[in-house]
Design a protein around this motif. Structure first.
Motif, PDB file in Angstrom:
ATOM      1  N   LEU A 192       0.798  -1.224   0.000  1.00  0.00           N
ATOM      2  CA  LEU A 192       0.000   0.000   0.000  1.00  0.00           C
ATOM      3  C   LEU A 192       0.837   1.284   0.000  1.00  0.00           C
ATOM      4  CD1 LEU A 192      -2.842   1.041  -0.105  1.00  0.00           C
ATOM      5  CD2 LEU A 192      -2.949   0.962   2.390  1.00  0.00           C
ATOM      6  N   PRO A 193       1.900   1.393   0.822  1.00  0.00           N
ATOM      7  CA  PRO A 193       2.712   2.620   0.748  1.00  0.00           C
ATOM      8  C   PRO A 193       3.299   2.858  -0.642  1.00  0.00           C
ATOM      9  CG  PRO A 193       3.208   1.417   2.761  1.00  0.00           C
ATOM     10  CD  PRO A 193       2.342   0.515   1.935  1.00  0.00           C
ATOM     11  N   ALA A 194       3.788   1.803  -1.283  1.00  0.00           N
ATOM     12  CA  ALA A 194       4.342   1.952  -2.637  1.00  0.00           C
ATOM     13  C   ALA A 194       3.250   2.320  -3.632  1.00  0.00           C
ATOM     14  CB  ALA A 194       5.034   0.660  -3.065  1.00  0.00           C
ATOM     15  N   ALA A 195       2.051   1.729  -3.468  1.00  0.00           N
ATOM     16  CA  ALA A 195       0.939   2.051  -4.362  1.00  0.00           C
ATOM     17  C   ALA A 195       0.507   3.500  -4.200  1.00  0.00           C
ATOM     18  CB  ALA A 195      -0.236   1.113  -4.088  1.00  0.00           C
ATOM     19  N   LEU A 196       0.506   4.000  -2.974  1.00  0.00           N
ATOM     20  CA  LEU A 196       0.156   5.403  -2.736  1.00  0.00           C
ATOM     21  C   LEU A 196       1.207   6.344  -3.322  1.00  0.00           C
ATOM     22  CD1 LEU A 196      -1.268   5.405   0.910  1.00  0.00           C
ATOM     23  CD2 LEU A 196      -2.503   5.908  -1.200  1.00  0.00           C
ATOM     24  N   THR A 197       2.466   5.943  -3.241  1.00  0.00           N
ATOM     25  CA  THR A 197       3.517   6.743  -3.858  1.00  0.00           C
ATOM     26  C   THR A 197       3.345   6.784  -5.373  1.00  0.00           C
ATOM     27  OG1 THR A 197       5.066   6.145  -2.092  1.00  0.00           O
ATOM     28  CG2 THR A 197       6.005   7.009  -4.123  1.00  0.00           C
ATOM     29  N   GLY A 198       3.038   5.631  -5.967  1.00  0.00           N
ATOM     30  CA  GLY A 198       2.768   5.594  -7.404  1.00  0.00           C
ATOM     31  C   GLY A 198       1.552   6.432  -7.769  1.00  0.00           C
ATOM     32  N   PHE A 199       0.523   6.393  -6.916  1.00  0.00           N
ATOM     33  CA  PHE A 199      -0.666   7.228  -7.128  1.00  0.00           C
ATOM     34  C   PHE A 199      -0.288   8.705  -7.119  1.00  0.00           C
ATOM     35  CE2 PHE A 199      -4.004   9.858  -5.349  1.00  0.00           C
ATOM     36  CZ  PHE A 199      -5.124   9.521  -6.110  1.00  0.00           C
ATOM     37  N   SER A 200       0.537   9.109  -6.158  1.00  0.00           N
ATOM     38  CA  SER A 200       0.965  10.514  -6.063  1.00  0.00           C
ATOM     39  C   SER A 200       1.715  10.948  -7.309  1.00  0.00           C
ATOM     40  CB  SER A 200       1.843  10.715  -4.826  1.00  0.00           C
ATOM     41  OG  SER A 200       1.184  10.326  -3.656  1.00  0.00           O
ATOM     42  N   LEU A 201       2.635  10.103  -7.771  1.00  0.00           N
ATOM     43  CA  LEU A 201       3.423  10.439  -8.962  1.00  0.00           C
ATOM     44  C   LEU A 201       2.541  10.503 -10.207  1.00  0.00           C
ATOM     45  CD1 LEU A 201       6.577   8.222  -8.303  1.00  0.00           C
ATOM     46  CD2 LEU A 201       6.387  10.706  -8.040  1.00  0.00           C
ATOM     47  N   ALA A 202       1.616   9.538 -10.342  1.00  0.00           N
ATOM     48  CA  ALA A 202       0.721   9.541 -11.497  1.00  0.00           C
ATOM     49  C   ALA A 202      -0.205  10.752 -11.466  1.00  0.00           C
ATOM     50  CB  ALA A 202      -0.101   8.245 -11.523  1.00  0.00           C
ATOM     51  N   PHE A 203      -0.684  11.106 -10.278  1.00  0.00           N
ATOM     52  CA  PHE A 203      -1.558  12.264 -10.135  1.00  0.00           C
ATOM     53  C   PHE A 203      -0.820  13.554 -10.476  1.00  0.00           C
ATOM     54  CE2 PHE A 203      -3.286  15.652  -7.383  1.00  0.00           C
ATOM     55  CZ  PHE A 203      -4.585  15.705  -7.871  1.00  0.00           C
ATOM     56  N   ALA A 204       0.400  13.683  -9.963  1.00  0.00           N
ATOM     57  CA  ALA A 204       1.189  14.888 -10.237  1.00  0.00           C
ATOM     58  C   ALA A 204       1.521  15.002 -11.724  1.00  0.00           C
ATOM     59  CB  ALA A 204       2.472  14.870  -9.409  1.00  0.00           C
ATOM     60  N   ARG A 205       1.877  13.883 -12.343  1.00  0.00           N
ATOM     61  CA  ARG A 205       2.184  13.903 -13.786  1.00  0.00           C
ATOM     62  C   ARG A 205       0.940  14.272 -14.590  1.00  0.00           C
ATOM     63  NH1 ARG A 205       5.067  11.196 -17.978  1.00  0.00           N
ATOM     64  NH2 ARG A 205       4.297  12.199 -19.866  1.00  0.00           N
ATOM     65  N   ALA A 206      -0.215  13.747 -14.196  1.00  0.00           N
ATOM     66  CA  ALA A 206      -1.447  14.006 -14.934  1.00  0.00           C
ATOM     67  C   ALA A 206      -1.860  15.477 -14.853  1.00  0.00           C
ATOM     68  CB  ALA A 206      -2.576  13.115 -14.404  1.00  0.00           C
ATOM     69  N   LEU A 207      -1.611  16.119 -13.721  1.00  0.00           N
ATOM     70  CA  LEU A 207      -1.992  17.527 -13.574  1.00  0.00           C
ATOM     71  C   LEU A 207      -1.261  18.422 -14.563  1.00  0.00           C
ATOM     72  CD1 LEU A 207      -2.237  18.122  -9.716  1.00  0.00           C
ATOM     73  CD2 LEU A 207      -4.095  18.056 -11.379  1.00  0.00           C
ATOM     74  N   GLY A 208      -0.013  18.116 -14.818  1.00  0.00           N
ATOM     75  CA  GLY A 208       0.776  18.958 -15.719  1.00  0.00           C
ATOM     76  C   GLY A 208       0.821  18.468 -17.146  1.00  0.00           C
ATOM     77  N   GLU A 209       0.127  17.388 -17.456  1.00  0.00           N
ATOM     78  CA  GLU A 209       0.189  16.827 -18.801  1.00  0.00           C
ATOM     79  C   GLU A 209      -0.486  17.755 -19.821  1.00  0.00           C
ATOM     80  OE1 GLU A 209       1.219  14.355 -21.855  1.00  0.00           O
ATOM     81  OE2 GLU A 209       1.937  14.454 -19.794  1.00  0.00           O
ATOM     82  N   TYR A 210       0.145  17.875 -20.958  1.00  0.00           N
ATOM     83  CA  TYR A 210      -0.367  18.784 -21.999  1.00  0.00           C
ATOM     84  C   TYR A 210      -0.431  18.111 -23.371  1.00  0.00           C
ATOM     85  CZ  TYR A 210      -0.580  22.821 -25.133  1.00  0.00           C
ATOM     86  OH  TYR A 210      -0.939  23.711 -26.106  1.00  0.00           O
ATOM     87  N   GLY A 211       0.708  17.591 -23.822  1.00  0.00           N
ATOM     88  CA  GLY A 211       0.803  17.106 -25.196  1.00  0.00           C
ATOM     89  C   GLY A 211      -0.162  15.994 -25.542  1.00  0.00           C
ATOM     90  N   SER A 212      -0.300  15.000 -24.664  1.00  0.00           N
ATOM     91  CA  SER A 212      -1.153  13.853 -24.989  1.00  0.00           C
ATOM     92  C   SER A 212      -2.636  14.157 -24.804  1.00  0.00           C
ATOM     93  CB  SER A 212      -0.769  12.655 -24.110  1.00  0.00           C
ATOM     94  OG  SER A 212      -1.007  12.941 -22.749  1.00  0.00           O
ATOM     95  N   VAL A 213      -2.959  15.304 -24.182  1.00  0.00           N
ATOM     96  CA  VAL A 213      -4.356  15.613 -23.867  1.00  0.00           C
ATOM     97  C   VAL A 213      -4.977  16.543 -24.899  1.00  0.00           C
ATOM     98  CG1 VAL A 213      -5.904  16.614 -22.143  1.00  0.00           C
ATOM     99  CG2 VAL A 213      -3.948  15.262 -21.414  1.00  0.00           C
TER     100      VAL A 213
END
Length: 275
Positions: A192-213
């Motif tokens: 769970l801690p590793a999954a939450l860390t992955g969630f945080s990274l995916a969430f942060a990357r998604a907020l700033g995503e531009y080109g693919s969207v």
């Protein structure tokens, strides 16, 4: 008699290394971020508030944060599942699938956006068989953000599962626990801690995503327009203060949400520490 020699840290060169670290972070992270607030400070409070609360801007906030959260949540579930399959099972083509997980990292975001749009458009290979519309809708934005965020969860959970001691599972079974109880009581606290860390990274990357969207979104105001696109639009109009004002709101909300997620991770570590 007291020694005249200075007692050094157990880590050689720690002071110098720390100095270089702080300098590096300041130049690449703190200084650029501080300029956002410096440029925003040139606006009056009324101008700032009217800029960041425009209906079009608020709609973009809802879409960006909502789609990023949904995409990261989907990746958290299926990322753990993919990591489990890659670690626990052997099958033909396993190394190929393991390599494909990193494809969103290597693929240019614009190429990913064009590919997803072509695939999910009404005349696309997948879109033509769907009874609902994906491209040029908020669902299409979520699909794009899910695509680019998947590797973060998989690569965070995979090493934890690889280092997990299977004897712990065997001991749980010997003590009378069934598979569901073993998964909930033994395995989940570990990953769970590793999954939450992955969630945080995916969430942060998604907020700033531009080109693919921008390709699959269609960029319709009040419907499929994301906040990074609004920032780019204001920059193209030479409205630097307005762009930094919206960016500052994004930065503050992102920091608060990531702080909350890290707090949850710390709480989970303490809660499951005795298992």
């Amino acid at each position: 008699m007291k020694s005249r020699f200075k007692k050094h840290s157990i880590l050689p060169g720690f002071g110098l290394s720390l100095g270089f670290t702080m300098l590096y972070l300041s130049l690449l992270v703190l200084l650029p971020l501080s300029m956002i607030f410096v440029n925003t400070a040139s606006m009056s409070w009324s101008d700032f508030w009217s800029t960041v609360t425009e209906p079009r801007v608020v709609a973009s906030y809802k879409l960006s944060f909502g789609a990023a959260f949904v995409a990261a949540s989907i990746n958290m579930v299926f990322g753990v599942l993919i990591a489990w399959v890659l670690v626990r099972y052997s099958f033909p083509g396993k190394r190929l699938i393991d390599g494909l997980v990193d494809l969103p990292f290597a693929l240019p975001t614009a190429v990913a956006g064009i590919a997803l749009t072509t695939l999910y458009a009404k005349t696309g290979w997948v879109g033509q068989f769907l009874s609902f519309k994906v491209a040029f809708t908020p669902l299409g934005v979520t699909v794009a953000l899910t695509f680019i965020g998947l590797p973060f969860v998989v690569r965070m959970v995979q090493p934890v599962l690889q280092n997990f001691d299977k004897e712990t599972e065997e001991a749980s079974a010997i003590l009378g626990a069934n598979r569901r109880q073993t998964f909930i009581r033994v395995i989940i606290p570990e990953i769970l801690p590793a999954a939450l860390t992955g969630f945080s990274l995916a969430f942060a990357r998604a907020l700033g995503e531009y080109g693919s969207v921008v390709f699959i979104a269609g960029n319709m105001p009040m419907k499929t327009e994301i906040t990074p696109l609004l920032i780019m639009t204001k920059l193209e109009q030479y409205d630097y203060a307005g762009a930094t004002a919206i960016a500052a709101v994004m930065l503050i909300i992102s920091f608060i949400m990531l702080l909350f997620i890290n707090g949850m991770q710390w709480w989970m570590n303490r809660k499951f520490a005795h298992y």
